[in-house]
Design a protein around this motif. Structure first.
Motif, mmCIF file in Angstrom:
data_model
loop_
_atom_site.group_PDB
_atom_site.id
_atom_site.type_symbol
_atom_site.label_atom_id
_atom_site.label_comp_id
_atom_site.label_asym_id
_atom_site.label_seq_id
_atom_site.Cartn_x
_atom_site.Cartn_y
_atom_site.Cartn_z
ATOM 1 N N UNK A 1 -36.071 117.134 44.586
ATOM 2 C CA UNK A 1 -37.504 117.321 43.916
ATOM 3 C C UNK A 1 -37.896 118.717 43.399
ATOM 4 N N UNK A 2 -37.284 119.611 43.961
ATOM 5 C CA UNK A 2 -37.569 120.896 43.768
ATOM 6 C C UNK A 2 -36.870 121.265 42.340
ATOM 7 N N UNK A 3 -35.729 121.134 42.256
ATOM 8 C CA UNK A 3 -34.859 121.231 41.110
ATOM 9 C C UNK A 3 -35.450 120.487 39.810
ATOM 10 N N UNK A 4 -35.655 119.215 40.220
ATOM 11 C CA UNK A 4 -35.877 118.120 39.011
ATOM 12 C C UNK A 4 -37.061 117.803 38.693
ATOM 13 N N UNK A 5 -38.113 118.425 39.767
ATOM 14 C CA UNK A 5 -39.282 117.879 39.407
ATOM 15 C C UNK A 5 -39.782 116.778 40.369
ATOM 16 N N UNK A 6 -41.009 116.457 41.029
ATOM 17 C CA UNK A 6 -41.389 115.353 41.939
ATOM 18 C C UNK A 6 -41.722 114.356 40.844
ATOM 19 N N UNK A 7 -41.724 113.157 41.279
ATOM 20 C CA UNK A 7 -42.224 111.890 40.515
ATOM 21 C C UNK A 7 -43.789 111.960 40.401
ATOM 22 N N UNK A 8 -44.523 112.292 41.734
ATOM 23 C CA UNK A 8 -45.858 112.423 41.944
ATOM 24 C C UNK A 8 -46.093 114.004 42.466
ATOM 25 N N UNK A 9 -47.327 114.261 42.095
ATOM 26 C CA UNK A 9 -47.792 115.624 42.561
ATOM 27 C C UNK A 9 -49.322 115.589 43.280
ATOM 28 N N UNK A 10 -49.581 116.337 44.302
ATOM 29 C CA UNK A 10 -50.792 116.465 44.597
ATOM 30 C C UNK A 10 -51.886 117.369 43.774
ATOM 31 N N UNK A 11 -52.848 116.960 43.335
ATOM 32 C CA UNK A 11 -53.640 117.723 42.506
ATOM 33 C C UNK A 11 -55.116 117.909 42.810
ATOM 34 N N UNK A 12 -55.827 118.726 42.437
ATOM 35 C CA UNK A 12 -57.219 118.770 42.641
ATOM 36 C C UNK A 12 -58.135 118.041 41.628
ATOM 37 N N UNK A 13 -59.008 117.480 41.927
ATOM 38 C CA UNK A 13 -59.986 116.609 40.840
ATOM 39 C C UNK A 13 -61.456 117.339 40.931
ATOM 40 N N UNK A 14 -62.045 117.616 39.925
ATOM 41 C CA UNK A 14 -63.370 117.625 39.644
ATOM 42 C C UNK A 14 -64.032 116.386 39.072
ATOM 43 N N UNK A 15 -64.973 115.752 39.702
ATOM 44 C CA UNK A 15 -65.422 114.701 39.313
ATOM 45 C C UNK A 15 -66.818 114.872 38.751
ATOM 46 N N UNK A 16 -67.211 114.196 37.630
ATOM 47 C CA UNK A 16 -68.591 114.106 37.178
ATOM 48 C C UNK A 16 -69.505 113.551 37.750
ATOM 49 N N UNK A 17 -70.856 113.738 37.743
ATOM 50 C CA UNK A 17 -71.827 112.983 38.387
ATOM 51 C C UNK A 17 -72.018 113.484 39.964
ATOM 52 N N UNK A 18 -72.607 112.421 40.795
ATOM 53 C CA UNK A 18 -72.661 112.811 42.210
ATOM 54 C C UNK A 18 -72.195 111.888 43.162
ATOM 55 N N UNK A 19 -71.409 110.736 42.418
ATOM 56 C CA UNK A 19 -70.835 109.820 43.450
ATOM 57 C C UNK A 19 -69.476 110.355 43.634
ATOM 58 N N UNK A 20 -68.973 110.357 45.004
ATOM 59 C CA UNK A 20 -67.639 111.063 45.401
ATOM 60 C C UNK A 20 -66.624 109.732 45.278
#
Length: 383
Positions: A291-310
Motif C-alpha cells: 500500500x505504501x509503494x503503490x498507493x492505498x485503495x482508500x484513504x482517510x481524509x478530513x471533510x468540512x461540511x456546509x451548513x449546520x447538520x453534521x
C-alpha cells in the motif's frame, strides 16, 4: 478509545459494567454516566460544548482509567529483548527509543490490519504500553501469544489514568508536582506523590498541551481533588474528549481504525519509520509496504461540511451519483462553528479541495476534502 456510548435510554444496570476508581468522585461532581468500553464513564458534567471550550482556554481533567496500562520487561541478561520482541508486532522503531521517550504505534495483523493503536514509552527499567480500553484484553492475549516466553507482561489494573489537558495544564501541574513542567511533548518521567510515585507523560488526545498521569487507585481521588481545587481546572467527560480529538484529526479505534484498515490508508505513515519500512520484520510488513509503494485503495481524509447538520459515522460519501466512501467520525466543531468529519474515500477523491457530498437522512450535504488537523495542535515542544 474505541466503543461509542450505548444509547442513552438503555439502563446501566442492563449490562455488567466495570467501575472506575473515581466512580463515586464523578457522581459527586455531577457527572452523567454512560456505558463505554465496558465501564461506567462520565460523558459530561457541565455540558459537552462548555467542557470543550474550557479545555481550549484553560485546563480540563479527563478520566481515562479504562485504558490498559501494560509493562514489558526483559530478563536481566538481555535488557533489549522486550524491545526486539515488540518490534515483531508493530512498525515502530522501539530498540532505538531512548529512556523517557514515547512513540505512537500500532499492533498489526499479518494482513496489515490495525488490531489497536497504542503508545510505547521507554521507562528505563521496562517498556510501558497504553492501549485502548475496549481492546486491552485482546491486546494482552495477542502479546502473550507472540512475545518470547522470557518477556514478562504485567497489566497494571490497580492504576488509574488521568489526563490534564489545555493551555494552562503545564503551569498547573508544575505548581502541584514540581519538575513536571520541564517535560516536553512525548516525554515522560517518574515523580513522587502522596508517599508514592506517579508516572507523568506530556501527551494526550485532545490536540492541546497536557499530561497523562498514571497513579495508583488509592491516591487518584486525592490527586483529582488537588487538581480541581485549582480554579483553572474543571472535570470533563467523554463528549468533550471526542469533539476535541475530532478537531485534532486524531483517529478513534473501532471507527477510524479497524482490522480492515491499514496504516497507509489511515494516513498514519509517520508511524512507519524508514528503517522498519526497508528492513521489515514485523507482522503485516508485506501488505503495508504494498500500500505504501503503490498507493492505498482508500484513504482517510478530513471533510468540512456546509451548513449546520453534521454527518456522523456511517453516512455515505458521494461524488455526483457515485458512492466513493463513508464517514467514520463526525460532529459539529465548536471551535470552527461548522460540521466536520473524517471519512475513508477512494484514493482518487482524496486530494485536498475535492468537492463531495455526504448523504444524511436523505439530505445531500456539500463537503470539501481538507487537510487535518482541523484545529492546529498546540503541543509543548520546549521554549
Amino acid at each position: 478509545m474505541s466503543d461509542q456510548p450505548i444509547e442513552e435510554d438503555e439502563p446501566l444496570e442492563a449490562i455488567e459494567l466495570g467501575k472506575l476508581p473515581l466512580d463515586a468522585w464523578h457522581r459527586d461532581h455531577g457527572a452523567r454516566m454512560v456505558p463505554f468500553a465496558g465501564y461506567e464513564m462520565p460523558i459530561q458534567y457541565e455540558g459537552i460544548v462548555a467542557e470543550h471550550e474550557w479545555t481550549r482556554s484553560s485546563a480540563s481533567l479527563f478520566d481515562v482509567s479504562h485504558m490498559g496500562q501494560l509493562a514489558l520487561r526483559s530478563p536481566e541478561n538481555d535488557p533489549e529483548l522486550a524491545a526486539r520482541e515488540l518490534e515483531k508486532l508493530l512498525p515502530g522503531l522501539i530498540t532505538s527509543l531512548k529512556p523517557n521517550k514515547m512513540r505512537y504505534s500500532m499492533l498489526l495483523t499479518e494482513e496489515g490490519g490495525v488490531i489497536d493503536d497504542l503508545m510505547v514509552t521507554n521507562t528505563g527499567p521496562h517498556l510501558a504500553l497504553v492501549v485502548n480500553g475496549a481492546c486491552k484484553w485482546d491486546d494482552i492475549a495477542h502479546l502473550r501469544e507472540h512475545l518470547a516466553d522470557e518477556v514478562t507482561l504485567t497489566h497494571y489494573d490497580d492504576f488509574a489514568l488521568l489526563a490534564l489537558q489545555g493551555p494552562k495544564a503545564g503551569d498547573i501541574l508544575e505548581e502541584l508536582i514540581p519538575g513536571t513542567g520541564a517535560l516536553t511533548f512525548m516525554t515522560a518521567d517518574l515523580f513522587e506523590y502522596d508517599d508514592g510515585h506517579i508516572w507523568v507523560s506530556r501527551a494526550g488526545y485532545t490536540g492541546e498541551d497536557g499530561f497523562e498521569i498514571s497513579v495508583h487507585e488509592g491516591s487518584v481521588a486525592k490527586l483529582a481533588d488537588a487538581l480541581t481545587s485549582d480554579d483553572r481546572v474543571k472535570p470533563a467527560g467523554l463528549g468533550a474528549r471526542d469533539s476535541l480529538r475530532l478537531e485534532a484529526g486524531l483517529p478513534l479505534y473501532g471507527h477510524d481504525l479497524t482490522l480492515e484498515t491499514d496504516p497507509v490508508s489511515a494516513d498514519l505513515t509517520f508511524a512507519l519509520s524508514k528503517k522498519r519500512r526497508e528492513g521489515g520484520g514485523y507482522l503485516g510488513h508485506g501488505p503495508v509496504m504494498e500500500a505504501f509503494n503503490n498507493g492505498p485503495a482508500t484513504k482517510r481524509v478530513g471533510l468540512k461540511i456546509e451548513g449546520r447538520m453534521p454527518a456522523r459515522e456511517g453516512a455515505d460519501v458521494f461524488a455526483g451519483d457515485t458512492k466513493v466512501g463513508v464517514v467514520t467520525s463526525g460532529g459539529f466543531s465548536p471551535t470552527l462553528g461548522q460540521p466536520i468529519a473524517m471519512a475513508y474515500v477512494e484514493a482518487s477523491y482524496a486530494e485536498e479541495g475535492t468537492e463531495l457530498i455526504c448523504q444524511v437522512r436523505k439530505k445531500s450535504l456539500p463537503a470539501t476534502v481538507t487537510s487535518m488537523p482541523f484545529v492546529a495542535h498546540k503541543y509543548f515542544r520546549g521554549n
